[in-house]
Design an enzyme around this catalytic site. Structure first.
Site, PDB file in Angstrom:
ATOM      1  N   SER A 138      48.124  46.150  35.550  1.00 47.00           N
ATOM      2  CA  SER A 138      47.080  46.081  36.320  1.00 47.00           C
ATOM      3  C   SER A 138      47.818  44.810  37.479  1.00 47.00           C
ATOM      4  O   SER A 138      47.986  43.775  37.398  1.00 47.00           O
ATOM      5  CB  SER A 138      46.058  45.170  35.035  1.00 47.00           C
ATOM      6  OG  SER A 138      44.947  45.027  36.135  1.00 47.00           O
ATOM      7  N   TYR A 151      42.469  38.543  29.455  1.00 43.59           N
ATOM      8  CA  TYR A 151      43.139  39.928  30.182  1.00 43.59           C
ATOM      9  C   TYR A 151      44.847  39.182  31.276  1.00 43.59           C
ATOM     10  O   TYR A 151      45.404  40.157  30.918  1.00 43.59           O
ATOM     11  CB  TYR A 151      42.355  40.948  30.551  1.00 43.59           C
ATOM     12  CG  TYR A 151      42.579  42.031  31.165  1.00 43.59           C
ATOM     13  CD1 TYR A 151      43.347  42.980  30.121  1.00 43.59           C
ATOM     14  CD2 TYR A 151      42.712  42.319  32.796  1.00 43.59           C
ATOM     15  CE1 TYR A 151      43.353  44.003  30.865  1.00 43.59           C
ATOM     16  CE2 TYR A 151      42.935  43.677  33.294  1.00 43.59           C
ATOM     17  CZ  TYR A 151      43.291  44.605  32.136  1.00 43.59           C
ATOM     18  OH  TYR A 151      43.326  45.806  32.753  1.00 43.59           O
TER      19      TYR A 151
END
Length: 262
Positions: A138, A151
């Site tokens: 990501s 995250y």
């Protein structure tokens, strides 16, 4: 890609399912791996992929996956796609259980599956001339943002794991490819992040012109593993035009600014 076989984790929805469809359309045999058997069955009926039910956070499941791949034809590519986010709270206030889950699936899951299948990918490289490991990370693994805490930490770790793996495999005909998506609108990512709160999940994309969809990322993955054997796309960052950074999104229609006539 006759005779070429790819293993795709997190294949029951979103980017994983789209990658299975894309690889099948490109002529690959695909083993789709996920926890939800019913979704895998529907994907198999649609695409002709074979399936295996496994949780990448389980040592026993991943060992069983390795044995199944070895018995059923080996592998020439691995797409480590299983992952996800939980919560958008601060570092101070976020739940340790959410952090632990994110590390298990985004980091340790990638390590488990890669370690298990790497000997089989080496055999695949001898057959094909090259093998591929594609880690779907990501932009959260490259740029921090408020609320990203766990995250960010997990995806930064997945990015580091990918870079180290590439160094360790230098000299072998194995490409290590990182695909780092920005905003991708899928059925489940934001919904999982916000504990099933549909209104909050939908609000993430509200007003953003044309966020990416799963098929956009799948197309990038299929292209990367289809390159000539000497071409390695080390890091591919994919964002919608409306997204300059994780924390900077254009809202409303994109438009050219008027020329400065001063």
């Amino acid at each position: 890609m006759d005779g070429m076989r790819a293993v795709v984790t997190g294949a029951s929805s979103g980017i994983g399912a789209a990658t299975v469809r894309g690889l099948r359309a490109a002529g690959w045999d695909v083993l789709a791996v996920a926890r939800r058997e019913d979704r895998l069955a529907a994907l198999a009926a649609e695409t002709g992929a074979t399936t295996f039910v496994a949780d990448v956070t389980s040592d026993a499941d991943v060992a069983a996956l390795r044995d199944h791949v070895a018995r059923s034809g080996g592998a020439h590519a691995l797409v480590n796609n299983a992952g996800g986010a939980k919560g958008l709270a601060s570092v101070e206030e976020s739940e340790l259980d959410d952090w632990a889950w994110m590390f298990e699936v985004n980091v340790l899951g990638v390590k488990r599956v890669t370690s298990a299948l790497l000997p089989l990918l080496r055999r695949g490289a001898q057959e094909r001339g090259v093998a591929d490991i594609v880690n779907v990370t990501s932009i959260a693994g490259h740029v921090a943002y408020v609320g990203g805490g766990g995250y960010n930490a997990a995806k930064f770790a997945a990015h580091a794991l990918t870079e180290v793996l590439r160094l360790e495999l230098n000299g072998e005909p194995i490409r290590v490819i990182e695909v780092a998506p920005g905003m991708v609108r899928t059925d489940e990512f934001a919904l999982v992040r916000f504990g099933g709160d549909r209104a909050r999940a939908d609000a993430v994309y509200e007003g953003v012109p044309e966020p990416l969809v799963a098929e956009d990322i799948a197309g990038v993955i299929v292209d990367a593993v289809s390159k000539p054997p000497h071409v390695d796309l080390d890091l591919i960052v994919v964002k919608p035009v409306a997204q300059a950074a994780p924390y900077r999104l254009a809202k409303g229609p994109l438009a050219v600014r008027p020329a400065d006539r001063s």
